[in-house]
Structures are given as structure tokens and as C-alpha cells.
Design a protein around this motif. Structure first.
Motif, short mmCIF file in Angstrom:
data_model
loop_
_atom_site.label_atom_id
_atom_site.label_comp_id
_atom_site.label_asym_id
_atom_site.label_seq_id
_atom_site.Cartn_x
_atom_site.Cartn_y
_atom_site.Cartn_z
N ASP A 394 0.81 -1.07 -0.11
CA ASP A 394 0.02 -0.02 -0.01
C ASP A 394 1.10 1.23 0.06
N GLY A 395 1.29 1.69 -1.01
CA GLY A 395 2.34 2.62 -1.22
C GLY A 395 2.31 3.15 -2.62
N VAL A 396 3.57 3.99 -2.94
CA VAL A 396 3.73 4.44 -4.33
C VAL A 396 4.43 3.43 -4.79
N ASN A 397 4.21 2.96 -6.29
CA ASN A 397 5.16 1.96 -6.91
C ASN A 397 5.96 2.76 -7.80
N PRO A 398 7.30 2.86 -7.75
CA PRO A 398 8.05 3.71 -8.47
C PRO A 398 8.23 3.10 -9.90
N ARG A 399 7.92 1.98 -10.18
CA ARG A 399 8.07 1.42 -11.63
C ARG A 399 6.66 1.23 -12.36
N ALA A 400 6.69 1.56 -13.51
CA ALA A 400 5.23 1.63 -14.08
C ALA A 400 5.10 0.11 -14.74
N GLU A 401 6.18 -0.66 -15.01
CA GLU A 401 6.00 -2.00 -15.24
C GLU A 401 6.09 -2.99 -14.15
N GLY A 402 5.57 -4.11 -14.15
CA GLY A 402 5.65 -5.04 -13.21
C GLY A 402 4.44 -5.93 -13.49
N GLY A 403 4.46 -7.10 -12.58
CA GLY A 403 3.46 -8.19 -12.76
C GLY A 403 2.45 -8.12 -11.75
N VAL A 404 2.22 -6.89 -11.03
CA VAL A 404 1.09 -6.83 -10.19
C VAL A 404 0.47 -5.49 -10.54
N ARG A 405 -0.75 -5.47 -10.24
CA ARG A 405 -1.47 -3.85 -10.31
C ARG A 405 -0.98 -3.46 -8.94
N ALA A 406 -0.87 -1.97 -9.00
CA ALA A 406 -0.20 -1.21 -7.76
C ALA A 406 -1.25 -0.22 -7.64
N PRO A 407 -1.45 0.22 -6.41
CA PRO A 407 -2.40 0.95 -5.95
C PRO A 407 -2.20 2.66 -6.40
N TRP A 408 -0.87 2.75 -6.64
CA TRP A 408 -0.62 4.25 -7.08
C TRP A 408 0.99 4.00 -7.51
N PHE A 409 1.29 5.15 -8.41
CA PHE A 409 2.40 5.26 -9.12
C PHE A 409 2.96 6.67 -8.81
N GLU A 410 4.53 6.80 -8.94
CA GLU A 410 5.15 8.11 -8.92
C GLU A 410 4.55 8.96 -9.97
N VAL A 411 4.37 8.27 -11.22
CA VAL A 411 3.66 8.86 -12.37
C VAL A 411 2.31 8.07 -12.32
N SER A 412 1.28 8.79 -11.84
CA SER A 412 -0.09 8.13 -11.78
C SER A 412 -1.07 8.58 -12.91
N CYS A 413 -0.58 8.63 -13.86
CA CYS A 413 -1.44 9.06 -15.20
C CYS A 413 -2.55 8.06 -15.44
N CYS A 414 -2.33 6.80 -15.27
CA CYS A 414 -3.09 5.77 -15.79
C CYS A 414 -4.52 5.57 -14.77
N PRO A 415 -4.34 5.92 -13.49
CA PRO A 415 -5.85 5.54 -12.64
C PRO A 415 -6.79 6.60 -13.08
N THR A 416 -6.53 7.99 -13.24
CA THR A 416 -7.37 8.86 -13.63
C THR A 416 -7.68 8.84 -14.96
N ASN A 417 -6.85 8.30 -16.01
CA ASN A 417 -7.44 8.37 -17.46
C ASN A 417 -8.19 7.02 -17.62
N VAL A 418 -8.23 6.11 -16.85
CA VAL A 418 -9.01 4.96 -16.65
C VAL A 418 -10.45 5.48 -16.08
N ALA A 419 -10.36 6.14 -14.94
CA ALA A 419 -11.71 6.81 -14.31
C ALA A 419 -12.50 7.75 -15.52
N ARG A 420 -11.72 8.54 -16.13
CA ARG A 420 -12.63 9.40 -16.89
C ARG A 420 -13.27 8.68 -18.26
#
Length: 645
Positions: A394-420
Motif C-alpha cells: 500500500d504505497g507508491v510504486n516507483p516502476r510503471a512495469e511489473g507483474g502486479v497492479r499497484a494502488p498508485w505510481f510516482e507517475v499516476s496518469c493511468c488511474p485517472t485516465n481509466v476513471a474518466r
């Protein structure tokens, strides 16, 4: 060039994301299709509204991204501002998602949250209309001192898009609209044809200004978008180390390019804006160039899932046929931007290829990113995961790629893009024209649009059948068109109790209907093997399995104990259907040592077939939902009988 003035002869439109000045087809309101809560997309819309919007807001508050606006409003020094320079844009994308959600269905609590957030943003706006928390204030670099990577115009572009959503959802006099118009006026003054000669390193302001011009009836905004587009492609942006002008689409003018290139999200946002500009200015040459670029990009630089972007280093398009499965980037935001580009081309042309790609991208990119609870996300969407990874903390994921879904990223453009995207999804499922209504994407629910009232009953994409009950039709015509997906070779249409007739795949089936009619569309979803083009080096000698619009994948959690993912070879015969996935014939191969100190030197396909097997493949959008796993979409083929050593 003569500019048409959008909306001067058209009725006021509400809650429609894209409204060209002229178009062959028209989109519908985000609330036109009330999706059933237990349907594929209805579930995701409900989770988005109930969980994802609050999740994004909580993270932005926790990380201080919202406090940046408060600090600017209080005129504090911001030498140690939190977040990347583009974190403002995530706040604006969240506001856009909320605006569409409120347009879809009123919610008093969400309305209060929205208004409170808008007020915090508005207080940070400078007197001249500039709005940004990373430049131009005490302790910060001057405004527009880093057009390449500063993202100031990009950020304000997302502000404009949020305001368009609010205005179109029935609030044209909202504070957010007022703030956005002041920002747009500022941009026109600063970057007009006779002012500062520059563009933003991250394209987005172009599509935002064009749509704001339509929504607010401001021809100046469309003209400014055209100016930005004309300036790009002449190598004027400073290029940071390890990048190139191509990364910014600043190497070739848009109308001269033959294919999309560089940073994928930048390229796709720019292309979406270019379509808007071309349509509203009557620039047929530019439109033809964009159609050609889309066609070439889809044919040579797009993954089976609809994902775009094969290079991690610059989040960009690779060369033609450079589509490795294990190094696929396929950023979720690129999937959203691809939908934006394709939808605009569809409205102009009516070509069925565009909603075909939108369907593929929705089911295999957009639906893949969020977890079932709407609180974790994939940023990149590879087609081969070699390492299972660790459960996300439950923290900020510094890597964009990986084998798990993360709650948030240092660059979190994707969650809000999915939301809209999810909050406005209904607007991309249906279109209207002078002849009637066109059903493009199939989801269970009640549809009210343009005088039509339809009831859609379906479990698609997990079932073959879509039942359409016609409750009412407009007085001036009742022609229903159904998109037949290009994969649906055995599709059929039946009206009432009449025998079903074949429907041609990759086209529209036309049905004249009246109130009380029942139309049944059948789209058989038999699993099938899909073979990659031989020019794609990264997956030569493999096959994937697709069922209906769903790309399937092989996950390590579905393999027998002790069987490695690399050991599976598919037998090239038709898979069998199983639940929402498939069962495929395979062989398990144990590779014999080559005797060479390097991992080379052995005989081709040297190995020992230990046994035949049947493997289960599941929809790619569900991968890693059962925990970290290894996965592949393209599976090597078994050698023909007698070739194994």
C-alpha cells in the motif's frame, strides 16, 4: 484557411465528449445507455463511481498534490513542491471523471466533493488566467521556461477537458468553466500567432482547445489549436539527453508523417486533436494524412490487444513490426488515447474499423488495468511476464512495469485516465446519424437516445447473444444498424421469430424496426488460434488464442505443479471453449542441455517431449487477479510430429 464556427447552427448538446462542427455521425450522452450493474461494463462503471474516484482523490491528498494548489493560493514559496511537474493534470483528469459521472447520474455527495475540489483549484489561478503549481511562483523557475518537459500547457489542457465535461453535463456557468476559459484566454494571448512561438513537449493542449472551442462557442480556441499544430514538427523544442525530436513529434509536420512515432501517448493525443482541427477547418488533406497514419500504425505497430507502444525507454512506438511480447509497454494511457483518436475518425468517416479497434482496446487494455475493486492498476500491459513479481504494497510504486497492479505510481496518469474513460464510456457505445442509430459496443442496459428507447439484454463478451427489444423509435425513421465485429465469421441476425440470416463480419447489418420489435444478434465466440505476422521477430513461431473480442493468456497458476511456463508448446489445432476462456492442446517439453558453455550451439528445437497436455487459457484482462503470476499471450508452437529430438 477558413474556420467554421462550431455550434452556431447546432442545438446545445449535453454530456457528449466529442461534438465536431460537422460530422457523419454524432455521439450520444454519457447517460444514454444505463448499463446493468451486473454486466461486464456496468460492473466496472459502478466500481469506478463507488471506489476509484475516491481512491484517486485520497492518494492526491496523501501525497500533497492537492496541497500544491492551496500553497499557491496562499502565495507560499514552493521550492519543495511535491509531485512531478505534471501532477496538476491528474487533479484535472479526476475532475473530468467526476464531471462525466455527475452527468451520467446525479450524486449529491459527489457534487459536494467536486465543488470543493474546484474551489481549491480556482483559488490557485493567477490574475491573468495562468494556472499551474510547478512554475512561475516564489522559489520556482519562470513560466514556460521548459516547454519540452515542463508540461504547463499539457496540464491546462486537461483543465479545459474537465471544464468541457462540466459544461456539457449541464453546468455551462460552473466555476470550473470560468477558470478554464480564463486559462484558455491566457494561452491564446501568450502563444497566439503573433506572440510566443512555442509548443508544449507533451501534446494535449491541441485536442483540449479544439473541444473547448466547440463547447464554449469560442472560435479563438480552435484557431489557437491550429496554430500549435502548424508549429509542431519543425524541430523547435529543445531535446533533452537520451531523447530526440521524434519523441515529441517535433521532427516531421503532422500532415507529412506516414505513421505514428515517438512517445505513444503524446502522438495519440496530438492525432486526436489534429482530427478535431481538420474536421472543423475543412482540411481534407490533413484528414487524409491522419487516416493513413492510423491505418499504418494499426497494421504495423499495434499489438493484438490493441495496445500501442513497444519501447520502455521512451514509452514510445518502435519501428514497423517491432512488437516484442515480453518488452511490450502498451501503456494504459496510450490505450485511452488510441480510443480518442479512433473515435474522432469514426465520427467523421463511419468506417467500422475504428469501433472494431476501440472494442479490442477496451476489453484488452482499459479493462485490464484496474483491479476488480477499482483500487489498483496496471500502468504498462506486457504480453509476456517472465517474473511473477511481489504483491503490491500500500504505497507508491516507483516502476510503471511489473507483474502486479499497484494502488498508485510516482507517475499516476493511468488511474485517472481509466476513471474518466469509464465514467464517459456510454458515449462511445452508440452513434446517431440522419438514417437512425448505430450500436457499436454491446453492453446490457437501457438505451435512450435520439428518440430511440431500446433494451439490450446480453452477457457479452461472455456469451454469444445480444437481444435488443425496441420500445420506441423516432417519428422520422427507424433504421437500426448493428456493428458486426471483424472476428465474427458466423454472425447472424434474427427479427422476432423469423429464421436468422447471416451477417457479414467487419461491416454493419441494417434492420428496419418498429416499436415492439425484438432483434437477436448472435456472435459465435469459438476460440481460435491467431498467428503473428512473420515479420514480427519477437513472436515468430508462436500463436495466441482469441475468443470473441477477448485475447486470452496462459498463466503460471493454471499449469500443473512443476511445469514451467517456458515448457509449454501449443499444438496447432482449434482450442475448445471453457467458461470465458479456452482449453488448448499442448505438449510439455524439457529442453536437453546443449553441451555448450553458452546458451547456444544445440540443435534446432532440441528437446524431449515428456507428455501431451491440455492447458487452460483465461481472458488477458483477468491476468494476475489471483495473485502474482507469470503469463504469456503468445505461446510457442509444438514442432510437427517427428521433428522433436
Amino acid at each position: 484557411m477558413v474556420l467554421h464556427n462550431p455550434l452556431t447552427t447546432r442545438p446545445r448538446v449535453q454530456a457528449v465528449p466529442v461534438v465536431p462542427a460537422t460530422s457523419r455521425l454524432r455521439g450520444v450522452d454519457v447517460g444514454a445507455l444505463r448499463m446493468d450493474a451486473d454486466g461486464f461494463w456496468g460492473r466496472r462503471q459502478a466500481v469506478n463511481a463507488a471506489a476509484t474516484l475516491a481512491h484517486c482523490l485520497e492518494w492526491m491528498e496523501r501525497l500533497g498534490w492537492l496541497a500544491n494548489f492551496d500553497r499557491v493560493a496562499r502565495s507560499e514559496a514552493l521550492e519543495e513542491r511535491t509531485g512531478w511537474v505534471f501532477s496538476d493534470s491528474e487533479v484535472y483528469k479526476l475532475l473530468e471523471a467526476m464531471a462525466w459521472e455527475l452527468g451520467r447520474q446525479p450524486d449529491e455527495a459527489l457534487e459536494v466533493t467536486f465543488s470543493t475540489l474546484v474551489d481549491r483549484v480556482a483559488r490557485a489561478q493567477d490574475a491573468d488566467g495562468y494556472l499551474g503549481t510547478a512554475f512561475g511562483h516564489r522559489g520556482q523557475a519562470p513560466r514556460y521556461s521548459d516547454l519540452s518537459m515542463g508540461h504547463e500547457l499539457y496540464n491546462m489542457g486537461h483543465l479545459l477537458q474537465a471544464a468541457v465535461a462540466r459544461a456539457r453535463a449541464g453546468h455551462p456557468d460552473d466555476l470550473l468553466v470560468e477558470v478554464a476559459r480564463r486559462a484558455a484566454d491566457h494561452i491564446c494571448r501568450e502563444f497566439g500567432a503573433d506572440a510566443r512561438d512555442g509548443v508544449c513537449g507533451h501534446a494535449e493542449i491541441e485536442v483540449a482547445l479544439a473541444e473547448a472551442g466547440r463547447a464554449f462557442g469560442e472560435r479563438r480556441y480552435l484557431e489557437q489549436a491550429r496554430v500549435f499544430l502548424a508549429r509542431r514538427g519543425h524541430g523547435t523544442l529543445p531535446v533533452p539527453p537520451l531523447q530526440s525530436a521524434e519523441y515529441f513529434q517535433d521532427d516531421i509536420p503532422v500532415r507529412d508523417a506516414s505513421v505514428l512515432r515517438g512517445h505513444a501517448v503524446r502522438a495519440l493525443y496530438l492525432s486526436a486533436g489534429a482530427v478535431d482541427i481538420a474536421v472543423d477547418t475543412g482540411d481534407t488533406d490533413l484528414l487524409a494524412a491522419l487516416e493513413r497514419q492510423w491505418e499504418n500504425t494499426v497494421a504495423r505497430r499495434t499489438y493484438l490487444t490493441g495496445g500501442m507502444g513497444s519501447r520502455h525507454q521512451d514509452e514510445g512506438f518502435g519501428d514497423d513490426w517491432e512488437l516484442p511480447a515480453d518488452r511490450a509497454y502498451c501503456e494504459t494511457c496510450a490505450g485511452v488515447a488510441s480510443i480518442m483518436f479512433a473515435w474522432r475518425l469514426f465520427l467523421h468517416t463511419g468506417d467500422v474499423r475504428y469501433p472494431d479497434l476501440i472494442e479490442r482496446t477496451l476489453f484488452n487494455v482499459v479493462a485490464t488495468s484496474p483491479s476488480p475493486d477499482g483500487r489498483a492498476f496496471f500502468y504498462a500491459n506486457p504480453l509476456h511476464q517472465r517474473e511473477a513479481g511481489e504483491p503490491a504494497a500500500d504505497g507508491v510504486n516507483p516502476r510503471a512495469e511489473g507483474g502486479v497492479r499497484a494502488p498508485w505510481f510516482e507517475v499516476s496518469c493511468c488511474p485517472t485516465n481509466v476513471a474518466r474513460t469509464l465514467s464517459s464510456l456510454a458515449a462511445y457505445t452508440v452513434a446517431l446519424d440522419d438514417d437512425g442509430i448505430v450500436l457499436l459496443q454491446y453492453a446490457a442496459g437501457e438505451l435512450h437516445a435520439g428518440g430511440w428507447r431500446l433494451r439490450l439484454e446480453t452477457r457479452y463478451p461472455d456469451q454469444d447473444r445480444v437481444r435488443i427489444s425496441v420500445d420506441d423509435v423516432p417519428a422520422d425513421g427507424a433504421r437500426l444498424r448493428l456493428r458486426i465485429p471483424s472476428w465474427a465469421d458466423a454472425a447472424s441476425v434474427a427479427i422476432g421469430d423469423a429464421p436468422a440470416r447471416p451477417a457479414a463480419p467487419g461491416w454493419y447489418d441494417v434492420v428496419d424496426v418498429s416499436p415492439g420489435a425484438v432483434v437477436t444478434l448472435t456472435l459465435p465466440r469459438s476460440p481460435r488460434l491467431v498467428f503473428p505476422d512473420g515479420r514480427i521477430d519477437g513472436v515468430r513461431g508462436t500463436a495466441a488464442v482469441q475468443r470473441g473480442p477477448l485475447v486470452l493468456c496462459l498463466e503460471s497458476v493454471d499449469l500443473p505443479h512443476g511445469v514451467a511456463l517456458e515448457s509449454v508448446r501449443l499444438v496447432p489445432r482449434a482450442p475448445e471453449a471453457e467458461a470465458d476462456g479456452a482449453r488448448a492442446s499442448a505438449v510439455i517439453v524439457e529442453q536437453a542441455p546443449s553441451g555448450d558453455p553458452l546458451p547456444f550451439g544445440g540443435q534446432p528445437d532440441a528437446g524431449i517431449v515428456t507428455r501431451s497436455a491440455t492447458v487452460t487459457l483465461v481472458p488477458y484482462h483477468r491476468w494476475a487477479q489471483r495473485g502474482p503470476s507469470r503469463m504469456r499471450v503468445f505461446v510457442p508452437l509444438a514442432p510437427p510430429p517427428g521433428d522433436a529430438h
